[in-house]
Design a protein around this motif. Structure first.
Motif, mmCIF file in Angstrom:
data_model
loop_
_atom_site.group_PDB
_atom_site.id
_atom_site.type_symbol
_atom_site.label_atom_id
_atom_site.label_comp_id
_atom_site.label_asym_id
_atom_site.label_seq_id
_atom_site.Cartn_x
_atom_site.Cartn_y
_atom_site.Cartn_z
ATOM 1 N N GLU A 485 0.846 -1.107 0.133
ATOM 2 C CA GLU A 485 -0.069 0.009 -0.130
ATOM 3 C C GLU A 485 0.727 1.181 0.063
ATOM 4 O OE1 GLU A 485 -3.021 0.097 3.047
ATOM 5 O OE2 GLU A 485 -3.617 -2.298 2.451
ATOM 6 N N ASN A 486 0.349 2.430 -0.261
ATOM 7 C CA ASN A 486 1.192 3.450 -0.237
ATOM 8 C C ASN A 486 0.587 4.591 0.708
ATOM 9 O OD1 ASN A 486 2.656 5.709 -1.005
ATOM 10 N ND2 ASN A 486 1.684 6.167 -2.858
ATOM 11 N N GLU A 487 1.358 4.858 1.641
ATOM 12 C CA GLU A 487 1.095 5.987 2.685
ATOM 13 C C GLU A 487 1.724 7.187 2.269
ATOM 14 O OE1 GLU A 487 1.619 3.964 6.437
ATOM 15 O OE2 GLU A 487 -0.371 3.245 6.456
ATOM 16 N N GLN A 488 1.124 8.167 2.312
ATOM 17 C CA GLN A 488 1.400 9.281 1.715
ATOM 18 C C GLN A 488 1.473 10.562 2.893
ATOM 19 O OE1 GLN A 488 -0.877 9.799 -2.078
ATOM 20 N NE2 GLN A 488 1.016 9.398 -2.933
ATOM 21 N N LEU A 489 2.396 11.547 2.738
ATOM 22 C CA LEU A 489 2.234 12.439 3.788
ATOM 23 C C LEU A 489 2.250 13.923 3.239
ATOM 24 C CD1 LEU A 489 2.862 12.689 6.765
ATOM 25 C CD2 LEU A 489 5.205 13.487 6.256
ATOM 26 N N ILE A 490 1.173 14.366 3.568
ATOM 27 C CA ILE A 490 0.890 15.738 2.972
ATOM 28 C C ILE A 490 1.155 17.053 4.036
ATOM 29 C CG2 ILE A 490 -0.984 17.100 2.225
ATOM 30 C CD1 ILE A 490 -2.160 14.274 1.093
ATOM 31 N N ASP A 491 1.656 18.058 3.600
ATOM 32 C CA ASP A 491 1.895 19.279 4.385
ATOM 33 C C ASP A 491 0.544 20.073 4.297
ATOM 34 O OD1 ASP A 491 2.255 21.784 5.433
ATOM 35 O OD2 ASP A 491 4.027 21.981 4.098
ATOM 36 N N ILE A 492 -0.034 20.193 5.394
ATOM 37 C CA ILE A 492 -1.445 20.847 5.386
ATOM 38 C C ILE A 492 -1.385 22.276 6.316
ATOM 39 C CG2 ILE A 492 -3.117 18.809 5.280
ATOM 40 C CD1 ILE A 492 -3.449 19.182 8.353
ATOM 41 N N SER A 493 -0.070 22.770 6.240
ATOM 42 C CA SER A 493 0.065 23.854 7.123
ATOM 43 C C SER A 493 -0.662 25.143 6.439
ATOM 44 C CB SER A 493 1.623 24.055 7.715
ATOM 45 O OG SER A 493 2.267 24.168 6.332
ATOM 46 N N GLY A 494 -0.557 25.178 4.910
ATOM 47 C CA GLY A 494 -0.905 26.358 4.244
ATOM 48 C C GLY A 494 -2.479 26.007 3.741
ATOM 49 N N GLU A 495 -2.852 26.981 2.720
ATOM 50 C CA GLU A 495 -4.086 27.102 2.192
ATOM 51 C C GLU A 495 -4.080 25.787 1.229
ATOM 52 O OE1 GLU A 495 -6.380 29.114 3.038
ATOM 53 O OE2 GLU A 495 -7.830 29.198 1.190
ATOM 54 N N LYS A 496 -3.186 25.386 0.475
ATOM 55 C CA LYS A 496 -3.260 24.251 -0.429
ATOM 56 C C LYS A 496 -2.470 23.208 0.348
ATOM 57 C CE LYS A 496 -4.578 25.898 -4.839
ATOM 58 N NZ LYS A 496 -5.396 25.075 -5.166
ATOM 59 N N MET A 497 -2.961 22.080 0.110
ATOM 60 C CA MET A 497 -2.179 20.729 0.330
ATOM 61 C C MET A 497 -1.022 20.570 -0.524
ATOM 62 S SD MET A 497 -5.603 18.300 1.337
ATOM 63 C CE MET A 497 -6.474 18.621 -0.245
ATOM 64 N N VAL A 498 0.000 20.220 0.026
ATOM 65 C CA VAL A 498 1.228 19.723 -0.610
ATOM 66 C C VAL A 498 1.563 18.450 -0.475
ATOM 67 C CG1 VAL A 498 3.697 20.605 -1.110
ATOM 68 C CG2 VAL A 498 1.965 22.056 -0.755
ATOM 69 N N LEU A 499 1.877 17.529 -1.410
ATOM 70 C CA LEU A 499 2.247 15.937 -1.197
ATOM 71 C C LEU A 499 3.680 16.096 -0.708
ATOM 72 C CD1 LEU A 499 1.453 13.194 -1.368
ATOM 73 C CD2 LEU A 499 2.110 13.330 -3.696
ATOM 74 N N LEU A 500 4.252 15.428 0.462
ATOM 75 C CA LEU A 500 5.410 15.399 0.605
ATOM 76 C C LEU A 500 6.096 14.214 0.258
ATOM 77 C CD1 LEU A 500 5.313 17.014 4.234
ATOM 78 C CD2 LEU A 500 5.952 18.389 2.097
ATOM 79 N N ALA A 501 5.530 12.967 0.515
ATOM 80 C CA ALA A 501 6.249 11.787 0.433
ATOM 81 C C ALA A 501 5.476 10.509 0.074
ATOM 82 C CB ALA A 501 7.274 11.648 1.701
ATOM 83 N N ASP A 502 6.099 9.492 -0.311
ATOM 84 C CA ASP A 502 5.533 8.148 -0.425
ATOM 85 C C ASP A 502 6.045 7.133 0.493
ATOM 86 O OD1 ASP A 502 3.822 9.148 -2.526
ATOM 87 O OD2 ASP A 502 4.417 7.744 -3.959
ATOM 88 N N HIS A 503 5.420 6.362 1.023
ATOM 89 C CA HIS A 503 6.030 5.232 1.765
ATOM 90 C C HIS A 503 5.371 4.227 1.633
ATOM 91 C CE1 HIS A 503 8.627 7.684 4.508
ATOM 92 N NE2 HIS A 503 7.723 8.464 4.609
ATOM 93 N N PRO A 504 5.929 2.792 1.007
ATOM 94 C CA PRO A 504 5.401 1.540 0.618
ATOM 95 C C PRO A 504 5.245 0.992 2.216
ATOM 96 C CG PRO A 504 7.754 1.558 0.362
ATOM 97 C CD PRO A 504 7.305 3.020 0.709
ATOM 98 N N VAL A 505 4.011 0.470 2.336
ATOM 99 C CA VAL A 505 3.746 -0.351 3.606
ATOM 100 C C VAL A 505 2.790 -1.674 3.258
ATOM 101 C CG1 VAL A 505 1.812 0.882 3.990
ATOM 102 C CG2 VAL A 505 2.653 -0.326 5.814
ATOM 103 N N ARG A 506 3.403 -2.739 3.884
ATOM 104 C CA ARG A 506 2.752 -3.990 3.785
ATOM 105 C C ARG A 506 1.403 -3.859 4.244
ATOM 106 N NH1 ARG A 506 4.644 -9.562 3.120
ATOM 107 N NH2 ARG A 506 3.006 -10.775 4.404
ATOM 108 N N GLY A 507 0.489 -4.461 3.308
ATOM 109 C CA GLY A 507 -0.935 -4.274 3.708
ATOM 110 C C GLY A 507 -1.450 -5.056 5.138
ATOM 111 N N GLU A 508 -2.363 -4.911 5.800
ATOM 112 C CA GLU A 508 -3.487 -3.947 5.318
ATOM 113 C C GLU A 508 -3.575 -2.866 6.616
ATOM 114 O OE1 GLU A 508 -7.328 -3.731 3.885
ATOM 115 O OE2 GLU A 508 -5.780 -3.472 2.544
ATOM 116 N N PRO A 509 -2.810 -1.834 6.593
ATOM 117 C CA PRO A 509 -2.723 -1.150 7.984
ATOM 118 C C PRO A 509 -3.822 -0.384 8.533
ATOM 119 C CG PRO A 509 -1.253 -0.054 6.307
ATOM 120 C CD PRO A 509 -2.118 -1.270 5.695
ATOM 121 N N HIS A 510 -4.670 -0.055 7.616
ATOM 122 C CA HIS A 510 -5.857 0.840 7.874
ATOM 123 C C HIS A 510 -5.408 2.119 8.906
ATOM 124 C CE1 HIS A 510 -9.191 -1.512 6.595
ATOM 125 N NE2 HIS A 510 -8.216 -2.516 6.738
#
Ligand code: RUQ
Ligand code: CUA
Ligand code: CA
Length: 643
Positions: A485-510
């Protein structure tokens, strides 16, 4: 990217088009999902551009890359999924720091091998583990004053309806409870205060929702689904005993609790009580079911309950028929569109938000109005709905930034939509100029859960948002048929969301939560007295025989075990106790016995024990399995079993 812009401009058009799509596709979730996946593969190229932008502007949420030796700002507690454990991450780096085994054996620490862990996990009469599979979904932590207090976290196992508690001082699972009368225990949430006693401004209960309905008691296989039931369960946060259950109509899915302790709720996708999926999605609306905690506990006290089968747990009646009078009702069913998924409490303590899943909407329910309903001041609990607005396709879970904005995952659109809750309420009230959608961001792909830093507390800080994407497709090097699965990290400190990173993770973490690191003060060395079997002095070690029953006591101090060898006779019933007398941080030893299926660790000043029958004669080199010293390889003892 273009696709996103278009959606922002032509919000209304887009929503109309999507709505048609939802209807015509007859809501066969799987095929919609597949179409959306292929669509989004093309827009995936937006990813890398977005992350370099974030690095350039420095990202108020903080750069993802930490220099060697730098520590993260946040802890993340993550459901491990099928590994049945809890993952602990540092954020924003996304580095996995540890895993805390709960429901499934773990070969590193000897979880499911030592007597202590087997006692927590539960065993059959022959001493073997009762269960060795699990499916963890949701994890939440204990509260005080509306923020995490660092005492406990809880995690669910959906397969066998178990709840595990994790002590956050040592990061270990110390109790597991199997819920009676239910199947498919899914949603879990601790309360945040007592509904009656204002002095109790911390967690004392954990609520658990059962997703599946079963016959009560479930002792005879029967096909007639109209006789099946689902229950909502309250577990005592300290004793981990089940306090009470509520019999309900429909089912439970996820769970939320109010900051004043008065209300808990679960979203219901199967008010139809169907046993086949087409029946479960036949109604246009389902419900968000509210529980009046104080009244339920009064009813239990007054003896107005039943029990089922072998279980002694009091079960009160929360069905629609028995709760028509608002002034005495234990429950209130708020009508919410089509198979809703996720119910989340806003950090201002005012609202619960249900995501529509098969409806492209988010429903905002005002808690003060739900309480008014219970006082008989509102003619219908549905009047507590203050907004029901279009968000996009397949809304699932919602997080918050503490600045009035909600962030909802759109599974089918592969997006996160940022929307303003007060603007949505104005829009719903008739002010069509209220622009509630603030931003949309493509994510890769098909997001389920998301959570923002401190989002589930009154101290939501609106810095970072993690998104659990169910499909990774082209985002990582291919590794055969099973994609991470792909866990993504997003910067939400501004008006617009900005994608920061992808992390692979073994399923199925929820699910996961993210909170400030100073809310935890973990201990890194045990106290000898934490363990009743502790061997406090190497002089107390040796082989102690009582007929066939043999106790072997050993201590470890790098680079040696206190016994250089120990002798047993074939057929001995052995309990081996090991105390690690090394008391400095990070000095862990392991203990493995070849051919005896034994391997476990002892952390500084920890004691653990294993029991086995010495059924194989011979010489067995018990060795330290955890690198501890320059003489780690030499750190051994011999178990000599005489024929
Ligand atoms: S529920 S996406 Cu268990 Cu949503 Cu996981
Ligand atoms: Cu002790 Cu390696
Ligand atoms: Ca339904």
């Amino acid at each position: 990217m273009k696709d996103v812009d278009k959606k922002n401009e032509g919000e209304e058009l887009g929503v109309m088009a999507r709505r048609r799509f939802m209807n015509s596709a007859a809501l066969a979730g799987l095929s919609i999902g597949a179409i959306a996946c292929t669509d989004k593969a093309a827009t995936g190229a937006a990813g890398p551009a977005a992350s370099s932008a974030a690095v350039a502007h420095g990202g108020g949420g903080g750069a993802v890359h930490l220099k060697p030796g730098e520590l993260d700002t946040y802890y993340g507690l993550w459901s491990g999924g099928h590994t049945g454990d809890m993952r602990v991450l540092g954020l924003p780096s996304g580095r996995e720091i540890t895993r805390i085994p709960c429901f499934v054996p773990d070969a590193l620490v000897g979880w499911g091998i030592t007597n202590e862990s087997k006692k927590v996990m539960g065993t059959k009469a022959d001493g073997s583990l009762k269960y060795t599979v699990a499916d963890t979904h949701h994890t939440h932590a204990s509260y005080k004053d509306g923020n995490y207090d660092g005492r406990y976290a809880w995690i669910n196992d959906k397969i066998n309806s178990r709840i595990a508690r994790i002590r956050l001082d040592y990061f270990v699972c110390d109790k597991i409870t199997e819920l009676p009368n239910v199947q498919g225990f899914h949603g879990i949430f601790p309360d945040k205060a007592d509904p009656v006693d204002p002095k109790i401004n911390y967690t004392t209960r954990v609520f658990c929702g059962a997703e599946f309905s079963i016959p009560l008691p479930n002792t005879v296989g029967t096909e007639d689904g109209t006789k099946y039931h689902s229950l909502f369960t309250c577990v005592d946060a300290e004793s981990m005993e089940v306090r009470w259950q509520v019999l309900i109509d429909g089912n439970c899915d996820l769970t939320a609790t109010s900051y004043d302790g008065k209300l808990a709720a679960t979203n219901q996708y199967n008010t139809e009580m169907g046993v086949h999926y087409e029946d479960m999605m036949s109604a246009e609306r389902d419900a968000c079911l509210f529980f009046n905690i104080a009244r339920i506990e009064e009813a239990v006290k007054a003896g107005k309950f039943k029990t089922y089968g072998d279980s002694k747990v009091p079960v009160v009646d929360g069905t629609r028929e028995s709760n028509k009078d608002a002034k005495t009702a234990l429950t209130a069913y708020v009508s919410v569109p089509k198979n809703p998924h996720g119910v989340n409490a806003s950090p201002d303590a005012k609202y619960f938000i249900c995501a529509g899943k098969l409806s492209p909407t988010g429903t905002v329910i005002e808690l003060a109005k739900v309480l008014e309903y219970f006082e008989g001041k509102l003619e219908s609990p549905d009047k507590a709905i203050v907004a029901e607005v279009e968000l996009g396709l397949g809304p699932l879970h919602t997080a918050f930034d503490g600045r009035g904005n909600a962030y909802t995952t759109l599974f089918l659109d592969s997006q996160v939509v940022k929307w303003n809750v007060e603007a949505a309420i104005k829009f719903h009230a008739g002010d069509k100029s209220a622009k509630y959608v603030v931003d949309r961001l493509d994510v890769q792909y098909q997001p389920g859960h998301l959570n923002a830093s401190q989002s589930e507390t009154r101290a939501a800080d609106g810095k970072i948002l993690a998104v659990g994407c169910k499909f990774s497709k082209d985002r990582f090097l291919p590794v055969g048929p099973l994609h991470p699965e792909n866990e993504q990290l997003i910067d939400i400190s501004g008006e617009k969301m900005v994608l920061l990173a992808d992390h692979p993770v073994r399923g199925e973490p929820h699910d996961f939560i993210i909170f400030k690191r100073d809310l935890l003060k973990p201990k890194q060395v045990y106290a000898l007295d934490d363990f009743p079997l502790a061997i406090k002095d190497p002089k107390e070690t040796g082989v102690f025989r009582n007929g066939k029953k043999v106790t072997v006591k050993i201590t470890s101090q790098a680079p040696a075990f206190s016994l250089r060898e120990f002798k047993l006779k074939k057929g001995d019933e052995v309990t081996l106790i090991l105390t690690n007398l090394d008391k400095i941080e990070d000095l862990t030893h392991g203990f493995a016995i070849p051919k005896y299926n034994v391997n476990f660790i002892v952390n500084p000043l920890e004691t653990a024990s294993v029991s086995f029958i010495a059924d194989k004669p011979g010489v067995f080199w018990c060795y330290c399995t955890h690198f501890c010293h320059a003489l780690h390889l030499e750190m051994r003892t011999r178990m000599i079993v005489e024929a």
